[in-house]
Design a protein around this motif. Structure first.
Motif, PDB file in Angstrom:
ATOM      1  N   ILE A  78       0.819  -1.336   0.037  1.00  0.00           N
ATOM      2  CA  ILE A  78       0.049  -0.171   0.057  1.00  0.00           C
ATOM      3  C   ILE A  78       0.904   1.299  -0.147  1.00  0.00           C
ATOM      4  O   ILE A  78       0.440   2.380  -0.470  1.00  0.00           O
ATOM      5  CB  ILE A  78      -0.859  -0.124   1.156  1.00  0.00           C
TER       6      ILE A  78
ATOM      7  N   THR B 203      -8.390  -1.998   3.072  1.00  0.00           N
ATOM      8  CA  THR B 203      -7.854  -2.970   4.029  1.00  0.00           C
ATOM      9  C   THR B 203      -8.411  -3.731   4.849  1.00  0.00           C
ATOM     10  O   THR B 203      -9.315  -3.229   5.280  1.00  0.00           O
ATOM     11  CB  THR B 203      -6.352  -2.627   4.494  1.00  0.00           C
TER      12      THR B 203
ATOM     13  N   SER C 247      -3.901   3.553   3.895  1.00  0.00           N
ATOM     14  CA  SER C 247      -5.077   3.008   3.547  1.00  0.00           C
ATOM     15  C   SER C 247      -6.098   3.942   3.678  1.00  0.00           C
ATOM     16  O   SER C 247      -6.292   4.958   4.586  1.00  0.00           O
ATOM     17  CB  SER C 247      -5.234   1.755   4.481  1.00  0.00           C
TER      18      SER C 247
ATOM     19  N   GLN D 109      -1.388   1.558   7.744  1.00  0.00           N
ATOM     20  CA  GLN D 109      -2.792   1.664   7.378  1.00  0.00           C
ATOM     21  C   GLN D 109      -3.255   3.152   7.626  1.00  0.00           C
ATOM     22  O   GLN D 109      -3.913   3.652   6.957  1.00  0.00           O
ATOM     23  CB  GLN D 109      -3.850   0.646   8.179  1.00  0.00           C
TER      24      GLN D 109
ATOM     25  N   SER E 244      -9.798   1.435   6.275  1.00  0.00           N
ATOM     26  CA  SER E 244      -9.228   0.186   7.201  1.00  0.00           C
ATOM     27  C   SER E 244     -10.456  -0.180   7.829  1.00  0.00           C
ATOM     28  O   SER E 244     -11.060   0.116   8.858  1.00  0.00           O
ATOM     29  CB  SER E 244      -8.301   0.911   8.132  1.00  0.00           C
TER      30      SER E 244
ATOM     31  N   ILE F 152      -7.517   2.545  -1.433  1.00  0.00           N
ATOM     32  CA  ILE F 152      -7.299   1.270  -0.822  1.00  0.00           C
ATOM     33  C   ILE F 152      -8.003   1.084   0.213  1.00  0.00           C
ATOM     34  O   ILE F 152      -8.132   1.725   0.868  1.00  0.00           O
ATOM     35  CB  ILE F 152      -5.670   1.295  -0.600  1.00  0.00           C
TER      36      ILE F 152
END
Length: 461
Positions: A169, A184, A216, A212, A219, A182
């Motif tokens: 990431i 996760t 991210s 994250q 998350s 993104i």
């Protein structure tokens, strides 16, 4: 619809890291295929179903191949399976040869393990991306078009999944020109059950949370403790549901079969998440980025109802299946306690540690209009359980296929998860001196760890 129609633009890729991530990703694809009436072992649709499914499903996750014989259109997953141990990816590929037909495009693996060491795994992943694999070329092979988003499932306490996902990431956000979202899905281990070293796993989790926070956009945290409890509670039903595990050769079941029920429950959640932006909805994957951008903590936990859907009834008993896709059916399941929060937290934690700014995103897959009465019923249930104000609830109505079972997934952003995370952070801080040399050899300095620890504590305090 012509077989020569172009592939839909702006796809979403699932990148599965480590033994856990690969098992979850493969199980999630199996669920997605069942939902649109395809057979995972022979993932094809008849031509008469193609346009209807393409319209409803959007095909951002699955792609229709324009040249696969007469009459049948295969659904090819846009997935990449990544592990240092080649056995995990190879087992999935061997069990689903038609699904992952483009074998070399779907897998990256090295040799050996990451010794439950986040720093070693991250360093090795970055080195292998430079010396052995052209990651940009690999991603282009499964998606020639610019990628709209990535869904990344992995285990947070081990070495490979935890560290590979962090490195990946970071790579996407800092080394590509794409403005991809993104998401996760990180699984927290259950200490004493899962094969993780307590102190090292705490350090791995802290660093993974730090990445994250940085990279991210959405998350989502799930805990194996909650999944294991639910798998035991619903064991009879889950054992009747076919799984990707059932299709593995008997000699390779060890290490997979114990997680069958847990994977089925988690895959149900992941497939609902994917459906929220892959079908005809007003919700785009980038909306998740906006929804979480100002939230603290920048993490959500899923509440799913029912815990696990029945198998698709496509072509078997359509009359029965269509009776199970209404809001009434969901409410009946709730009355029978067939719902669950997939994180190790109880109602007392929520009541005592929540915040007036807690919020949620409600993904609703039911037949009908989802009218005011039905919406108010779900609002009351959420408010009673989480004490979330109506103004902080977002509802996303997902089109439902005829053969699907109705379900609801609530992604809850709540400060109540903070104490659980802070316990792990405290353990990581106390354990660091005993591990700093081992992690330092692979590039994780004390300064970097301390900064990550501070960011995590600040995020969850």
């Amino acid at each position: 619809m012509s077989k020569l129609a172009p592939l839909p633009p702006a796809p979403v890729l699932m990148i599965c890291f480590g033994h856990c991530g690969i098992g979850l990703g493969a199980e999630s694809y199996r669920r997605l295929l069942l939902d649109v009436g395809a057979d995972p072992l022979k993932p094809t649709l008849n031509s008469k179903d193609e346009s209807r499914v393409l319209k409803r499903y959007g095909s951002t996750i699955l792609r229709f191949s324009p040249s696969y014989g007469d009459g049948d259109i295969p659904l090819i997953p846009r997935a990449l399976l990544v592990d240092l141990d080649p056995r995990a990816a190879n087992l999935i590929l061997q069990s689903y040869p038609d699904l992952f037909a483009l074998r070399d495009q779907h897998v990256i693996h090295g040799a050996g393990g990451a010794a439950r060491n986040w720093a070693e795994g991250k360093t090795r992943f970055l080195e292998e991306m430079k010396t052995k694999v052209d990651i940009k070329k690999q991603l282009s092979a499964i998606s020639p078009e610019p990628v709209r988003g990535y869904v990344v499932p992995f285990a947070m306490g081990g070495g490979t999944g935890s560290s590979f996902s962090s490195a990946f990431i970071e790579y996407i956000k800092t080394n590509t020109k794409e403005h991809a979202t993104i998401a996760t899905f990180g699984l927290m281990p259950e200490f004493g059950w899962d094969p993780v070293i307590f102190e090292a796993a705490a350090i791995n989790i802290v660093m993974n949370l730090e990445y994250q926070i940085k990279y991210s956009d959405c998350s989502i945290l799930v805990s194996n403790k909650a999944l294991r409890k639910l798998a035991h509670q619903h064991d009879k039903k889950l054992q009747k549901i076919p799984s990707i595990i059932d299709d593995l050769p008997k000699e390779h079941e060890v290490g997979w079969k114990d997680y069958k029920g847990m994977n089925l429950i988690a895959a149900n959640t992941i497939s609902m998440f994917i459906s929220s932006f892959a079908r005809e909805t007003e919700w785009d994957m980038s909306n998740y980025r906006t929804w979480l951008a100002t939230k603290k903590p920048k993490f959500a936990i899923p509440w799913i109802m029912p815990v696990s859907p029945s198998e698709s009834q496509w072509g078997k008993d359509m009359l029965t299946s269509t009776k199970n896709n209404t809001m009434e059916d969901v409410l009946n399941k709730l009355g029978k306690k067939e719902d669950a929060l997939l994180f190790d937290i109880d109602e007392n934690d929520i009541r005592n540690n929540g915040s007036s700014r807690d919020s949620c995103c409600v993904l609703v897959k039911v037949k009908g209009e989802f009218d005011i009465k039905e919406r108010e019923a779900i609002k009351r249930i959420i408010k009673d359980k989480f004490n979330i104000e109506e103004s902080r609830m977002i509802f996303v109505k997902i089109p439902i296929m005829d053969g699907e079972q109705a379900s609801i997934a609530v992604l809850v952003n709540t400060k109540a998860i903070g104490p659980k995370i802070l316990e792990i952070a405290k353990e990581a801080e106390e354990a660091w001196d005993g591990y700093k040399d081992e992690y330092g050899r692979w590039g994780l300095s004390t300064e970097e760890f301390k900064q990550g620890l501070m960011d995590v504590v600040h995020q969850f305090s």
